[in-house]
Design a protein around this motif. Structure first.
Motif, mmCIF file in Angstrom:
data_model
loop_
_atom_site.group_PDB
_atom_site.id
_atom_site.type_symbol
_atom_site.label_atom_id
_atom_site.label_comp_id
_atom_site.label_asym_id
_atom_site.label_seq_id
_atom_site.Cartn_x
_atom_site.Cartn_y
_atom_site.Cartn_z
ATOM 1 N N HIS A 155 0.823 -1.149 0.075
ATOM 2 C CA HIS A 155 0.035 -0.040 0.071
ATOM 3 C C HIS A 155 0.876 1.165 0.049
ATOM 4 O O HIS A 155 1.972 1.358 0.707
ATOM 5 C CB HIS A 155 -0.863 0.190 1.199
ATOM 6 C CG HIS A 155 -2.040 -0.994 1.343
ATOM 7 N ND1 HIS A 155 -3.337 -0.725 1.386
ATOM 8 C CD2 HIS A 155 -1.878 -2.371 1.442
ATOM 9 C CE1 HIS A 155 -3.951 -1.745 1.233
ATOM 10 N NE2 HIS A 155 -3.124 -2.804 1.582
ATOM 11 N N ASP A 157 -1.176 4.287 0.607
ATOM 12 C CA ASP A 157 -2.535 5.025 1.288
ATOM 13 C C ASP A 157 -2.243 6.277 1.830
ATOM 14 O O ASP A 157 -1.280 6.414 2.734
ATOM 15 C CB ASP A 157 -3.335 3.943 1.892
ATOM 16 C CG ASP A 157 -3.661 2.819 1.190
ATOM 17 O OD1 ASP A 157 -3.967 3.034 -0.244
ATOM 18 O OD2 ASP A 157 -3.763 1.957 1.787
ATOM 19 N N ARG A 158 -2.998 7.387 1.491
ATOM 20 C CA ARG A 158 -3.088 8.610 1.991
ATOM 21 C C ARG A 158 -4.144 9.140 2.318
ATOM 22 O O ARG A 158 -5.200 8.703 1.643
ATOM 23 C CB ARG A 158 -2.219 9.661 1.458
ATOM 24 C CG ARG A 158 -0.541 9.142 1.176
ATOM 25 C CD ARG A 158 0.054 9.975 -0.144
ATOM 26 N NE ARG A 158 1.547 9.414 -0.272
ATOM 27 C CZ ARG A 158 1.924 9.823 -1.130
ATOM 28 N NH1 ARG A 158 1.753 10.861 -2.206
ATOM 29 N NH2 ARG A 158 3.435 9.518 -1.071
ATOM 30 N N HIS A 159 -4.390 10.064 3.330
ATOM 31 C CA HIS A 159 -5.666 10.894 3.628
ATOM 32 C C HIS A 159 -5.658 12.015 2.954
ATOM 33 O O HIS A 159 -5.243 13.110 3.590
ATOM 34 C CB HIS A 159 -6.138 10.701 5.013
ATOM 35 C CG HIS A 159 -7.539 11.157 5.178
ATOM 36 N ND1 HIS A 159 -8.581 10.526 4.337
ATOM 37 C CD2 HIS A 159 -8.195 12.017 6.023
ATOM 38 C CE1 HIS A 159 -9.742 11.166 4.685
ATOM 39 N NE2 HIS A 159 -9.497 12.219 5.403
ATOM 40 N N SER A 240 -8.073 7.695 3.303
ATOM 41 C CA SER A 240 -7.581 6.505 4.190
ATOM 42 C C SER A 240 -7.295 7.197 5.615
ATOM 43 O O SER A 240 -6.046 7.396 5.761
ATOM 44 C CB SER A 240 -6.424 5.809 3.746
ATOM 45 O OG SER A 240 -5.997 4.883 4.507
ATOM 46 N N GLU A 242 -6.249 6.948 8.597
ATOM 47 C CA GLU A 242 -5.644 6.039 9.671
ATOM 48 C C GLU A 242 -4.591 6.608 10.163
ATOM 49 O O GLU A 242 -3.971 7.665 9.613
ATOM 50 C CB GLU A 242 -5.138 4.846 8.669
ATOM 51 C CG GLU A 242 -6.292 3.973 8.126
ATOM 52 C CD GLU A 242 -6.929 3.236 9.124
ATOM 53 O OE1 GLU A 242 -6.683 3.135 10.202
ATOM 54 O OE2 GLU A 242 -8.142 2.891 8.726
ATOM 55 N N GLN A 245 -0.715 4.250 8.583
ATOM 56 C CA GLN A 245 -1.076 3.565 7.318
ATOM 57 C C GLN A 245 -0.372 2.350 7.155
ATOM 58 O O GLN A 245 0.643 2.020 7.325
ATOM 59 C CB GLN A 245 -0.459 4.547 6.163
ATOM 60 C CG GLN A 245 -1.433 5.786 6.274
ATOM 61 C CD GLN A 245 -2.753 5.705 5.801
ATOM 62 O OE1 GLN A 245 -3.174 4.513 5.505
ATOM 63 N NE2 GLN A 245 -3.471 6.901 5.764
ATOM 64 N N ARG A 247 1.555 -0.615 5.388
ATOM 65 C CA ARG A 247 2.647 -0.656 4.181
ATOM 66 C C ARG A 247 2.356 -1.816 3.479
ATOM 67 O O ARG A 247 2.551 -1.940 2.191
ATOM 68 C CB ARG A 247 3.859 -0.073 4.505
ATOM 69 C CG ARG A 247 4.938 -0.018 3.448
ATOM 70 C CD ARG A 247 4.627 1.183 2.434
ATOM 71 N NE ARG A 247 5.367 0.849 1.287
ATOM 72 C CZ ARG A 247 5.430 0.238 0.328
ATOM 73 N NH1 ARG A 247 4.363 -0.511 0.182
ATOM 74 N NH2 ARG A 247 6.275 0.222 -0.527
ATOM 75 N N PHE A 260 3.540 -1.268 9.180
ATOM 76 C CA PHE A 260 2.802 0.001 8.957
ATOM 77 C C PHE A 260 3.805 1.093 8.800
ATOM 78 O O PHE A 260 5.261 0.874 9.087
ATOM 79 C CB PHE A 260 1.880 0.389 10.166
ATOM 80 C CG PHE A 260 0.840 -0.616 10.473
ATOM 81 C CD1 PHE A 260 -0.471 -0.166 9.880
ATOM 82 C CD2 PHE A 260 0.874 -1.879 11.035
ATOM 83 C CE1 PHE A 260 -1.542 -1.108 9.900
ATOM 84 C CE2 PHE A 260 -0.210 -2.635 11.187
ATOM 85 C CZ PHE A 260 -1.497 -2.479 10.696
#
Length: 360
Positions: A155, A157-159, A240, A242, A245, A247, A260
């Protein structure tokens, strides 16, 4: 000029050049930062002030005419990669292209073939092959700790649910978007470990509610390795929320590895001002270590999995130097692999459009 210094010319002077290329070029003694192409220097953004010993060119055409330039590094927006790489190759320069290689696999293959015909090297800057967390995953896979791998999950992922700031990265142009940006990093790591998959399922689109330019900001891609009975999932999301995150999550018949937090190098380079060679550079704090679960005597035992000592992104340029000295097995990213990754990008987009799994 085996064993001598290679003069490097960098095309572009944005984030890629300043943060991900020049610090590592200058960290490897085999290279000399010789020239930079910056079309419009400004008082607060002038390559000559930052690097007084360089030659400053206003165009790539002028740079490639300089017979003292041995290696050209292309750090501009993806839709210009083909034109600029071709210009350098035709001048018989070795070329490093920032990822993504090209918008299409046909263009990537064209550049690969041109490099061969010119007798020079071309490679793509997939620096995340030297992320310390990826090297940790690779170690556990290659030494058999996890056994046969059944699922590999990776992943970025980012918010970031709001529209991105206005720049070329905000537009859905050729070679831009999540699957080209972060997706090519993720898929390159998987292909580097396991080779090309047999099938692919792609979900490519936008998670943002407001998306004025139609940017494909997110992707989830399943890479089906039917021969070894494994599925690799690569995912880049902008919604995302979180604290930590995910990984990596890698599951095998003997154990699993979950981690993570991302490799620290990007944050250290961009936010903390650290560079290769500085104390602590590339070192991950212990609280960010992953978790290893091992099957023993019918039980599953959990332990902390220390991150391996980082090679750092300088390893890319160390290997490039060895390749230029004649050991082509050291090419940091073989162009044929880079062509394959762009082919997977195209197939992921087509799979998403068609709503079905495609054969690679």
């Amino acid at each position: 000029m085996a064993g001598g210094k290679y003069n490097v010319g960098v095309i572009g002077y944005g984030l890629s050049a300043k943060t991900f290329q020049i610090p590592f070029i200058t960290a490897v003694p085999d290279f000399n930062l010789y020239a930079i192409v910056q079309r419009h220097p400004k008082p607060e953004d002038d390559a000559r002030k930052d690097h007084p010993s360089i030659k400053l060119y206003g165009s790539a055409e002028d740079l490639v005419k300089d017979d003292q330039v041995h290696v050209v590094v292309v750090t501009t927006a993806p839709d210009s990669h083909v034109q600029l790489a071709k210009l350098a190759l035709q001048a018989k320069k070795h070329v490093v292209v920032e990822k993504p290689f090209t918008p299409t696999a046909a263009e990537a293959q064209e550049l690969t073939d041109l490099a061969k015909s010119q007798g020079v090297l071309i490679t793509v800057y997939q620096n995340r092959r030297w992320d310390s967390d990826f090297l940790t995953v690779r170690k556990y896979i290659e030494d058999g700790t996890l056994g046969r791998i059944a699922e590999f999950e990776s992943h970025f992922d980012r918010h970031r649910p709001d529209p991105p700031a206005e720049s070329w990265k905000a537009y859905n142009t050729p070679g831009n978007g999540a699957v080209y940006d972060l997706g090519t990093h993720l898929m390159d790591q998987v292909v580097h470990l396991f080779g090309m998959p047999q099938r692919i399922t792609g979900f490519v689109g936008s998670q943002r509610e407001v998306n004025p330019h139609g940017l494909e900001d997110s992707c989830t891609i399943l890479l089906h390795y039917d021969k070894i009975k494994m599925v690799a999932t690569v995912k880049a999301a902008v919604v995302s929320p979180e604290v930590n995150q995910l990984r990596f999550w890698v599951r095998g018949v003997k154990g699993s590895f979950k981690k993570f937090h991302a490799d620290p190098q990007e944050e250290q380079l961009r936010k903390k001002g650290l560079k290769p060679g500085d104390e602590g550079y590339g070192i991950e704090p212990e609280e960010n270590y992953g978790t290893l679960n091992i099957c023993k005597n019918g039980q599953i035992l959990s332990e902390v999995a220390p991150t391996v000592k980082p090679a750092t992104y300088a390893e890319y340029y160390r290997r490039l130097a060895a390749a230029l000295d004649g050991d082509t097995s050291q090419i940091p990213v073989q162009p044929e692999e880079a062509v394959g990754v762009i082919r997977l990008v195209e197939l992921a987009q087509e799979s998403s459009r068609q709503g079905r799994t495609l054969t690679v």
